[in-house]
Write a protein that holds these residues in place. Structure first.
Motif, PDB file in Angstrom:
ATOM      1  N   LYS A  52     -35.200  20.197  47.112  1.00 33.20           N
ATOM      2  CA  LYS A  52     -34.719  21.564  47.269  1.00 33.20           C
ATOM      3  C   LYS A  52     -33.588  21.890  46.307  1.00 33.20           C
ATOM      4  CE  LYS A  52     -35.981  21.879  52.142  1.00 33.20           C
ATOM      5  NZ  LYS A  52     -35.492  22.101  53.533  1.00 33.20           N
ATOM      6  N   LYS A  53     -32.884  20.894  45.850  1.00 31.53           N
ATOM      7  CA  LYS A  53     -31.780  21.118  44.914  1.00 31.53           C
ATOM      8  C   LYS A  53     -32.242  20.999  43.457  1.00 31.53           C
ATOM      9  CE  LYS A  53     -28.266  19.424  48.134  1.00 31.53           C
ATOM     10  NZ  LYS A  53     -27.154  18.438  48.330  1.00 31.53           N
ATOM     11  N   GLU A  54     -33.587  20.971  43.276  1.00 28.63           N
ATOM     12  CA  GLU A  54     -34.173  20.884  41.918  1.00 28.63           C
ATOM     13  C   GLU A  54     -33.833  19.573  41.231  1.00 28.63           C
ATOM     14  OE1 GLU A  54     -36.357  22.967  40.471  1.00 28.63           O
ATOM     15  OE2 GLU A  54     -36.369  23.973  42.416  1.00 28.63           O
ATOM     16  N   MET A  55     -33.578  18.551  42.032  1.00 33.64           N
ATOM     17  CA  MET A  55     -33.319  17.229  41.477  1.00 33.64           C
ATOM     18  C   MET A  55     -34.628  16.427  41.480  1.00 33.64           C
ATOM     19  SD  MET A  55     -30.189  17.209  40.605  1.00 33.64           S
ATOM     20  CE  MET A  55     -29.952  15.455  40.331  1.00 33.64           C
ATOM     21  N   PRO A  56     -34.975  15.755  40.374  1.00 34.83           N
ATOM     22  CA  PRO A  56     -36.218  14.978  40.336  1.00 34.83           C
ATOM     23  C   PRO A  56     -36.178  13.814  41.313  1.00 34.83           C
ATOM     24  CG  PRO A  56     -34.882  14.529  38.385  1.00 34.83           C
ATOM     25  CD  PRO A  56     -34.230  15.664  39.108  1.00 34.83           C
ATOM     26  N   VAL A  57     -37.231  13.670  42.094  1.00 35.34           N
ATOM     27  CA  VAL A  57     -37.319  12.589  43.069  1.00 35.34           C
ATOM     28  C   VAL A  57     -38.566  11.727  42.855  1.00 35.34           C
ATOM     29  CG1 VAL A  57     -35.997  13.803  44.824  1.00 35.34           C
ATOM     30  CG2 VAL A  57     -38.482  14.128  44.705  1.00 35.34           C
ATOM     31  N   GLY A  58     -39.435  12.149  41.954  1.00 35.36           N
ATOM     32  CA  GLY A  58     -40.652  11.372  41.722  1.00 35.36           C
ATOM     33  C   GLY A  58     -41.518  11.994  40.633  1.00 35.36           C
TER      34      GLY A  58
END
Length: 380
Positions: free
Chosen positions: A105-111
Protein backbone atom coordinates in the motif's frame (compact mmCIF):
# COMPACT_ATOMS: atom_id res chain seq x y z
CA UNK A 1 -25.89 -7.16 11.01
CA UNK A 2 -23.62 -4.68 9.19
CA UNK A 3 -20.63 -5.97 11.15
CA UNK A 4 -21.48 -9.55 10.29
CA UNK A 5 -21.82 -8.58 6.60
CA UNK A 6 -18.40 -6.90 6.54
CA UNK A 7 -16.87 -9.89 8.33
CA UNK A 8 -18.30 -12.29 5.73
CA UNK A 9 -16.99 -10.09 2.92
CA UNK A 10 -13.53 -10.15 4.44
CA UNK A 11 -13.66 -13.93 4.34
CA UNK A 12 -15.10 -14.13 0.81
CA UNK A 13 -12.82 -11.60 -0.92
CA UNK A 14 -9.58 -13.60 -0.47
CA UNK A 15 -11.40 -16.76 -1.60
CA UNK A 16 -12.71 -15.00 -4.71
CA UNK A 17 -9.29 -13.58 -5.52
CA UNK A 18 -7.77 -17.01 -5.02
CA UNK A 19 -10.35 -18.51 -7.36
CA UNK A 20 -9.57 -15.94 -10.02
CA UNK A 21 -5.85 -16.53 -9.53
CA UNK A 22 -6.23 -20.28 -10.02
CA UNK A 23 -8.54 -19.98 -13.05
CA UNK A 24 -6.26 -17.64 -15.03
CA UNK A 25 -5.12 -19.01 -18.39
CA UNK A 26 -1.80 -17.21 -18.04
CA UNK A 27 0.86 -18.84 -15.88
CA UNK A 28 1.59 -16.66 -12.83
CA UNK A 29 4.61 -17.28 -10.57
CA UNK A 30 5.34 -15.05 -7.54
CA UNK A 31 8.72 -14.55 -5.83
CA UNK A 32 9.82 -12.43 -2.90
CA UNK A 33 12.60 -9.86 -3.20
CA UNK A 34 15.17 -12.55 -2.35
CA UNK A 35 13.94 -14.50 -5.39
CA UNK A 36 12.37 -17.27 -3.34
CA UNK A 37 9.17 -18.85 -4.67
CA UNK A 38 6.08 -17.81 -2.74
CA UNK A 39 3.13 -18.81 -4.93
CA UNK A 40 1.97 -19.97 -8.35
CA UNK A 41 -1.30 -20.85 -10.06
CA UNK A 42 -2.51 -24.01 -11.80
CA UNK A 43 -1.53 -22.76 -15.29
CA UNK A 44 2.05 -22.34 -14.08
CA UNK A 45 2.08 -26.00 -13.10
CA UNK A 46 0.97 -26.94 -16.65
CA UNK A 47 3.81 -24.91 -18.15
CA UNK A 48 6.48 -26.07 -15.69
CA UNK A 49 5.56 -29.65 -14.82
CA UNK A 50 7.96 -30.04 -11.88
CA UNK A 51 6.50 -26.98 -10.14
CA UNK A 52 4.80 -28.35 -6.99
CA UNK A 53 3.83 -27.01 -3.58
CA UNK A 54 7.01 -28.44 -2.07
CA UNK A 55 8.89 -25.94 -4.24
CA UNK A 56 7.46 -22.99 -2.29
CA UNK A 57 10.25 -21.25 -0.40
CA UNK A 58 12.99 -22.51 -2.70
CA UNK A 59 15.21 -20.00 -4.55
CA UNK A 60 14.59 -19.28 -8.23
CA UNK A 61 17.91 -20.91 -9.14
CA UNK A 62 16.48 -24.27 -8.10
CA UNK A 63 12.95 -23.64 -9.36
CA UNK A 64 14.18 -22.64 -12.83
CA UNK A 65 17.22 -24.91 -13.00
CA UNK A 66 16.00 -26.33 -16.34
CA UNK A 67 14.73 -22.99 -17.69
CA UNK A 68 17.69 -20.61 -18.08
CA UNK A 69 15.58 -18.07 -19.96
CA UNK A 70 13.15 -17.70 -17.05
CA UNK A 71 15.97 -17.66 -14.51
CA UNK A 72 17.72 -14.85 -16.37
CA UNK A 73 14.45 -12.94 -16.55
CA UNK A 74 13.58 -13.18 -12.84
CA UNK A 75 17.04 -11.95 -11.84
CA UNK A 76 16.71 -8.84 -14.00
CA UNK A 77 14.71 -5.63 -13.47
CA UNK A 78 11.05 -5.63 -14.66
CA UNK A 79 10.90 -6.36 -18.38
CA UNK A 80 8.95 -8.10 -21.14
CA UNK A 81 10.11 -10.74 -23.64
CA UNK A 82 8.06 -11.79 -26.66
CA UNK A 83 7.73 -15.15 -28.37
CA UNK A 84 10.20 -17.30 -26.49
CA UNK A 85 10.36 -21.08 -26.17
CA UNK A 86 11.33 -22.54 -22.83
CA UNK A 87 13.42 -25.27 -24.45
CA UNK A 88 15.15 -25.75 -27.77
CA UNK A 89 12.56 -28.09 -29.33
CA UNK A 90 10.90 -26.72 -32.46
CA UNK A 91 7.42 -27.97 -31.47
CA UNK A 92 7.44 -26.31 -28.02
CA UNK A 93 4.86 -23.61 -27.27
CA UNK A 94 5.72 -19.92 -27.52
CA UNK A 95 5.22 -17.54 -24.60
CA UNK A 96 5.23 -13.83 -23.95
CA UNK A 97 7.01 -13.34 -20.61
CA UNK A 98 6.34 -10.29 -18.45
CA UNK A 99 8.09 -9.55 -15.13
CA UNK A 100 6.69 -6.87 -12.85
CA UNK A 101 7.20 -5.71 -9.26
CA UNK A 102 4.58 -6.30 -6.55
CA UNK A 103 4.12 -3.26 -4.29
CA UNK A 104 2.38 -2.81 -0.96
CA UNK A 105 0.00 0.00 0.00
CA UNK A 106 2.94 2.34 0.50
CA UNK A 107 4.20 1.57 -3.05
CA UNK A 108 7.18 -0.27 -1.63
CA UNK A 109 8.33 -3.35 -3.63
CA UNK A 110 7.65 -6.58 -1.77
CA UNK A 111 8.10 -9.16 -4.52
CA UNK A 112 8.17 -10.04 -8.20
CA UNK A 113 5.49 -11.56 -10.40
CA UNK A 114 6.31 -13.53 -13.56
CA UNK A 115 3.48 -13.94 -16.08
CA UNK A 116 3.73 -16.34 -19.04
CA UNK A 117 1.09 -15.94 -21.77
CA UNK A 118 0.78 -18.73 -24.34
CA UNK A 119 0.96 -17.12 -27.80
CA UNK A 120 1.70 -20.28 -29.80
CA UNK A 121 -1.37 -20.00 -32.01
CA UNK A 122 -0.65 -16.34 -32.74
CA UNK A 123 2.95 -17.18 -33.69
CA UNK A 124 1.79 -20.02 -35.96
CA UNK A 125 -0.69 -17.70 -37.67
CA UNK A 126 1.99 -15.04 -38.09
CA UNK A 127 4.35 -17.63 -39.59
CA UNK A 128 1.65 -18.76 -42.02
CA UNK A 129 0.93 -15.16 -42.98
CA UNK A 130 4.63 -14.45 -43.47
CA UNK A 131 5.00 -17.59 -45.55
CA UNK A 132 1.99 -16.62 -47.66
CA UNK A 133 3.37 -13.11 -48.05
CA UNK A 134 6.74 -14.53 -49.11
CA UNK A 135 5.11 -16.81 -51.69
CA UNK A 136 2.99 -13.94 -52.96
CA UNK A 137 6.08 -11.75 -53.24
CA UNK A 138 7.91 -14.48 -55.16
CA UNK A 139 4.98 -14.91 -57.53
CA UNK A 140 4.69 -11.18 -58.10
CA UNK A 141 8.43 -10.95 -58.74
CA UNK A 142 8.24 -13.87 -61.15
CA UNK A 143 5.31 -12.26 -62.97
CA UNK A 144 7.21 -8.99 -63.25
CA UNK A 145 10.18 -10.83 -64.72
CA UNK A 146 7.95 -12.67 -67.16
CA UNK A 147 6.35 -9.43 -68.29
CA UNK A 148 9.82 -7.95 -68.85
CA UNK A 149 10.79 -10.97 -70.93
CA UNK A 150 7.56 -10.75 -72.90
CA UNK A 151 7.95 -7.01 -73.46
CA UNK A 152 11.33 -7.60 -75.12
CA UNK A 153 10.62 -10.89 -76.91
CA UNK A 154 7.24 -10.07 -78.42
CA UNK A 155 8.32 -6.69 -79.78
CA UNK A 156 11.08 -7.94 -82.10
CA UNK A 157 9.13 -10.51 -84.18
CA UNK A 158 6.16 -8.17 -84.49
CA UNK A 159 8.42 -5.33 -85.57
CA UNK A 160 10.01 -7.57 -88.21
CA UNK A 161 6.56 -8.57 -89.47
CA UNK A 162 5.59 -4.94 -89.84
CA UNK A 163 8.80 -4.11 -91.74
CA UNK A 164 8.40 -7.13 -94.02
CA UNK A 165 4.86 -6.15 -94.81
CA UNK A 166 5.98 -2.62 -95.70
CA UNK A 167 8.77 -4.05 -97.86
CA UNK A 168 6.37 -6.41 -99.61
CA UNK A 169 3.99 -3.58 -100.34
CA UNK A 170 6.82 -1.63 -101.93
CA UNK A 171 8.10 -4.64 -103.91
CA UNK A 172 4.66 -5.60 -105.16
CA UNK A 173 4.54 -2.33 -107.08
CA UNK A 174 7.30 -3.69 -109.32
CA UNK A 175 5.66 -6.42 -111.40
CA UNK A 176 7.40 -9.64 -112.24
CA UNK A 177 9.72 -9.77 -109.23
CA UNK A 178 9.71 -12.82 -106.96
CA UNK A 179 8.73 -12.39 -103.35
CA UNK A 180 9.49 -15.97 -102.21
CA UNK A 181 12.25 -14.92 -99.82
CA UNK A 182 10.10 -12.29 -98.15
CA UNK A 183 7.10 -14.64 -97.91
CA UNK A 184 9.31 -17.35 -96.35
CA UNK A 185 10.70 -14.92 -93.80
CA UNK A 186 7.22 -13.70 -92.97
CA UNK A 187 6.08 -17.27 -92.46
CA UNK A 188 9.00 -17.88 -90.10
CA UNK A 189 8.24 -14.73 -88.12
CA UNK A 190 4.57 -15.62 -87.89
CA UNK A 191 5.50 -19.10 -86.61
CA UNK A 192 7.82 -17.56 -84.00
CA UNK A 193 5.11 -15.16 -82.89
CA UNK A 194 2.62 -18.03 -82.67
CA UNK A 195 5.07 -20.04 -80.54
CA UNK A 196 5.47 -17.09 -78.20
CA UNK A 197 1.74 -16.55 -77.89
CA UNK A 198 1.27 -20.27 -77.22
CA UNK A 199 3.80 -20.09 -74.37
CA UNK A 200 2.12 -16.99 -72.99
CA UNK A 201 -1.27 -18.69 -73.06
CA UNK A 202 0.18 -21.62 -71.12
CA UNK A 203 1.57 -19.18 -68.59
CA UNK A 204 -1.50 -16.98 -68.23
CA UNK A 205 -3.77 -20.03 -68.00
CA UNK A 206 -2.00 -20.97 -64.78
CA UNK A 207 -2.24 -17.40 -63.48
CA UNK A 208 -6.00 -16.90 -63.42
CA UNK A 209 -6.76 -15.67 -59.94
CA UNK A 210 -3.16 -16.23 -58.87
CA UNK A 211 -0.88 -19.24 -59.14
CA UNK A 212 -3.16 -22.28 -59.36
CA UNK A 213 -1.22 -25.39 -58.35
CA UNK A 214 -3.24 -28.62 -58.40
CA UNK A 215 -0.98 -31.69 -58.26
CA UNK A 216 -2.58 -35.03 -59.16
CA UNK A 217 -1.38 -38.52 -59.95
CA UNK A 218 -0.30 -38.59 -63.61
CA UNK A 219 0.70 -41.39 -65.98
CA UNK A 220 4.07 -40.10 -67.15
CA UNK A 221 4.27 -42.39 -70.21
CA UNK A 222 0.86 -41.27 -71.42
CA UNK A 223 1.70 -37.59 -70.79
CA UNK A 224 4.90 -37.90 -72.82
CA UNK A 225 3.11 -39.62 -75.72
CA UNK A 226 0.46 -36.88 -75.80
CA UNK A 227 3.09 -34.15 -76.10
CA UNK A 228 5.14 -36.16 -78.61
CA UNK A 229 2.09 -36.31 -80.88
CA UNK A 230 1.68 -32.53 -80.63
CA UNK A 231 5.26 -32.03 -81.86
CA UNK A 232 5.24 -34.80 -84.46
CA UNK A 233 4.88 -32.41 -87.40
CA UNK A 234 7.92 -30.38 -86.34
CA UNK A 235 10.07 -33.46 -85.72
CA UNK A 236 9.07 -35.11 -88.99
CA UNK A 237 9.81 -31.87 -90.83
CA UNK A 238 13.45 -32.26 -89.72
CA UNK A 239 13.38 -36.09 -89.98
CA UNK A 240 14.05 -36.40 -86.23
CA UNK A 241 12.95 -39.55 -84.41
CA UNK A 242 11.23 -39.08 -81.03
CA UNK A 243 11.68 -42.20 -78.90
CA UNK A 244 10.14 -42.68 -75.46
CA UNK A 245 11.57 -45.49 -73.31
CA UNK A 246 9.31 -44.70 -70.36
CA UNK A 247 7.33 -47.84 -69.36
CA UNK A 248 3.57 -47.79 -69.13
CA UNK A 249 1.99 -47.17 -65.71
CA UNK A 250 4.87 -44.93 -64.63
CA UNK A 251 3.12 -42.56 -62.27
CA UNK A 252 4.19 -39.19 -60.86
CA UNK A 253 2.52 -36.57 -58.68
CA UNK A 254 2.43 -33.23 -60.49
CA UNK A 255 0.27 -30.41 -61.78
CA UNK A 256 -1.13 -31.46 -65.17
CA UNK A 257 -0.69 -28.17 -67.04
CA UNK A 258 2.77 -27.54 -65.63
CA UNK A 259 4.03 -31.06 -66.39
CA UNK A 260 2.74 -30.80 -69.97
CA UNK A 261 4.48 -27.45 -70.42
CA UNK A 262 7.78 -28.75 -69.01
CA UNK A 263 7.84 -31.79 -71.31
CA UNK A 264 6.62 -29.84 -74.33
CA UNK A 265 9.26 -27.12 -73.92
CA UNK A 266 12.14 -29.56 -73.38
CA UNK A 267 11.06 -31.55 -76.45
CA UNK A 268 10.65 -28.37 -78.48
CA UNK A 269 14.15 -27.20 -77.55
CA UNK A 270 15.60 -30.63 -78.38
CA UNK A 271 13.97 -30.52 -81.84
CA UNK A 272 15.17 -26.97 -82.36
CA UNK A 273 18.84 -27.74 -81.69
CA UNK A 274 19.01 -31.21 -83.30
CA UNK A 275 20.18 -31.57 -86.88
CA UNK A 276 18.12 -33.31 -89.55
CA UNK A 277 18.11 -37.10 -89.09
CA UNK A 278 18.85 -36.89 -85.36
CA UNK A 279 17.29 -38.75 -82.44
CA UNK A 280 15.58 -37.50 -79.27
CA UNK A 281 15.15 -40.03 -76.48
CA UNK A 282 13.10 -39.81 -73.26
CA UNK A 283 13.76 -41.93 -70.18
CA UNK A 284 12.62 -42.13 -66.55
CA UNK A 285 14.46 -43.45 -63.54
CA UNK A 286 13.09 -43.75 -60.01
CA UNK A 287 15.38 -42.44 -57.26
CA UNK A 288 14.11 -42.52 -53.68
CA UNK A 289 10.87 -40.53 -53.63
CA UNK A 290 11.43 -38.80 -56.99
CA UNK A 291 11.20 -39.72 -60.65
CA UNK A 292 14.09 -38.42 -62.75
CA UNK A 293 12.96 -37.69 -66.31
CA UNK A 294 15.55 -37.12 -69.04
CA UNK A 295 15.29 -35.70 -72.56
CA UNK A 296 18.41 -36.48 -74.63
CA UNK A 297 19.20 -35.27 -78.12
CA UNK A 298 21.97 -35.75 -80.67
CA UNK A 299 22.13 -32.05 -81.43
CA UNK A 300 24.85 -29.45 -81.42
CA UNK A 301 25.19 -29.28 -77.64
CA UNK A 302 25.61 -26.23 -75.42
CA UNK A 303 28.69 -24.06 -75.34
CA UNK A 304 30.48 -23.42 -72.04
CA UNK A 305 29.45 -19.75 -72.12
CA UNK A 306 25.77 -20.66 -72.42
CA UNK A 307 26.03 -23.47 -69.86
CA UNK A 308 27.17 -21.10 -67.11
CA UNK A 309 23.96 -19.04 -67.21
CA UNK A 310 21.36 -21.22 -68.94
CA UNK A 311 19.42 -22.23 -65.82
CA UNK A 312 20.55 -19.42 -63.56
CA UNK A 313 18.44 -16.49 -62.34
CA UNK A 314 19.31 -14.40 -65.40
CA UNK A 315 17.11 -15.32 -68.33
CA UNK A 316 18.89 -17.17 -71.15
CA UNK A 317 19.44 -15.43 -74.45
CA UNK A 318 17.45 -16.86 -77.35
CA UNK A 319 19.51 -18.86 -79.84
CA UNK A 320 18.88 -19.83 -83.46
CA UNK A 321 18.09 -23.50 -84.10
CA UNK A 322 19.76 -25.82 -86.60
CA UNK A 323 17.13 -24.99 -89.24
CA UNK A 324 17.05 -21.28 -88.50
CA UNK A 325 14.36 -21.52 -85.82
CA UNK A 326 14.27 -18.49 -83.57
CA UNK A 327 13.50 -18.85 -79.88
CA UNK A 328 11.49 -16.56 -77.64
CA UNK A 329 13.62 -16.87 -74.49
CA UNK A 330 10.69 -18.02 -72.36
CA UNK A 331 10.57 -21.83 -72.43
CA UNK A 332 13.41 -22.77 -70.08
CA UNK A 333 12.46 -19.99 -67.68
CA UNK A 334 8.97 -21.43 -67.34
CA UNK A 335 10.35 -24.98 -67.09
CA UNK A 336 12.67 -24.02 -64.25
CA UNK A 337 9.94 -22.26 -62.30
CA UNK A 338 7.30 -24.96 -62.84
CA UNK A 339 9.69 -27.75 -61.87
CA UNK A 340 10.49 -25.86 -58.66
CA UNK A 341 6.80 -25.32 -57.87
CA UNK A 342 6.22 -29.07 -58.24
CA UNK A 343 8.96 -29.78 -55.70
CA UNK A 344 11.66 -30.88 -58.12
CA UNK A 345 14.91 -29.72 -59.67
CA UNK A 346 16.12 -29.26 -63.25
CA UNK A 347 19.65 -29.59 -64.61
CA UNK A 348 21.46 -30.64 -67.78
CA UNK A 349 24.53 -32.35 -69.15
CA UNK A 350 25.95 -31.34 -72.53
CA UNK A 351 29.00 -31.59 -74.73
CA UNK A 352 29.45 -29.34 -77.77
CA UNK A 353 28.71 -31.21 -81.02
CA UNK A 354 27.66 -34.32 -79.02
CA UNK A 355 24.18 -33.39 -77.89
CA UNK A 356 22.52 -32.48 -74.61
CA UNK A 357 20.49 -34.20 -71.90
CA UNK A 358 18.09 -32.22 -69.75
CA UNK A 359 16.92 -33.80 -66.50
CA UNK A 360 14.15 -32.84 -64.12
CA UNK A 361 12.88 -34.53 -60.97
CA UNK A 362 9.23 -34.85 -60.05
CA UNK A 363 7.65 -36.30 -56.87
CA UNK A 364 6.14 -39.78 -56.82
CA UNK A 365 2.59 -40.54 -55.61
CA UNK A 366 2.26 -41.82 -52.06
CA UNK A 367 1.86 -45.36 -53.35
CA UNK A 368 3.75 -46.26 -56.50
CA UNK A 369 3.30 -49.54 -58.42
CA UNK A 370 6.41 -51.71 -58.44
CA UNK A 371 8.17 -51.01 -61.75
CA UNK A 372 11.61 -52.05 -62.90
CA UNK A 373 13.61 -49.26 -64.49
CA UNK A 374 16.94 -49.50 -66.25
CA UNK A 375 19.79 -47.33 -65.08
CA UNK A 376 19.95 -43.92 -66.71
CA UNK A 377 23.25 -43.23 -68.44
CA UNK A 378 24.83 -39.83 -68.48
CA UNK A 379 23.19 -38.53 -65.28
CA UNK A 380 25.19 -36.05 -63.26
Amino acid sequence: MLGIFHFDMLRLAPLALRKVFESMQDAVIVFDLDHNLTSFNHSAHRVIEDLHKNKVGQPSVEVFSQYPVLLATILQPPSSISKIQLSGRADDPFYNVHLSLIRDKKEMPVGKMLILSDVTEMVRVEDRLLDNARQLSELNTFKDKMFNVVAHDIRDPLAVLVNLMELMEDEMEACGESHDEIVHEMGQQIQNTFTLVESLLDWFRTQRGGMVFSPVERDLAQTVQTNVRLLRVRSEGKQIRLISEIPKDTFVYADKEMLDLIIRNLLSNAIKFTNSGGVIRLKADRRDDKMIVSVSDTGEGISSDQADSLLQEAYPVSSTGTAGERGVGLGLTLCREFVRLNGGEIWFDSMPAQGSTFYFSIPLPLEVPSISFGSMKGAV
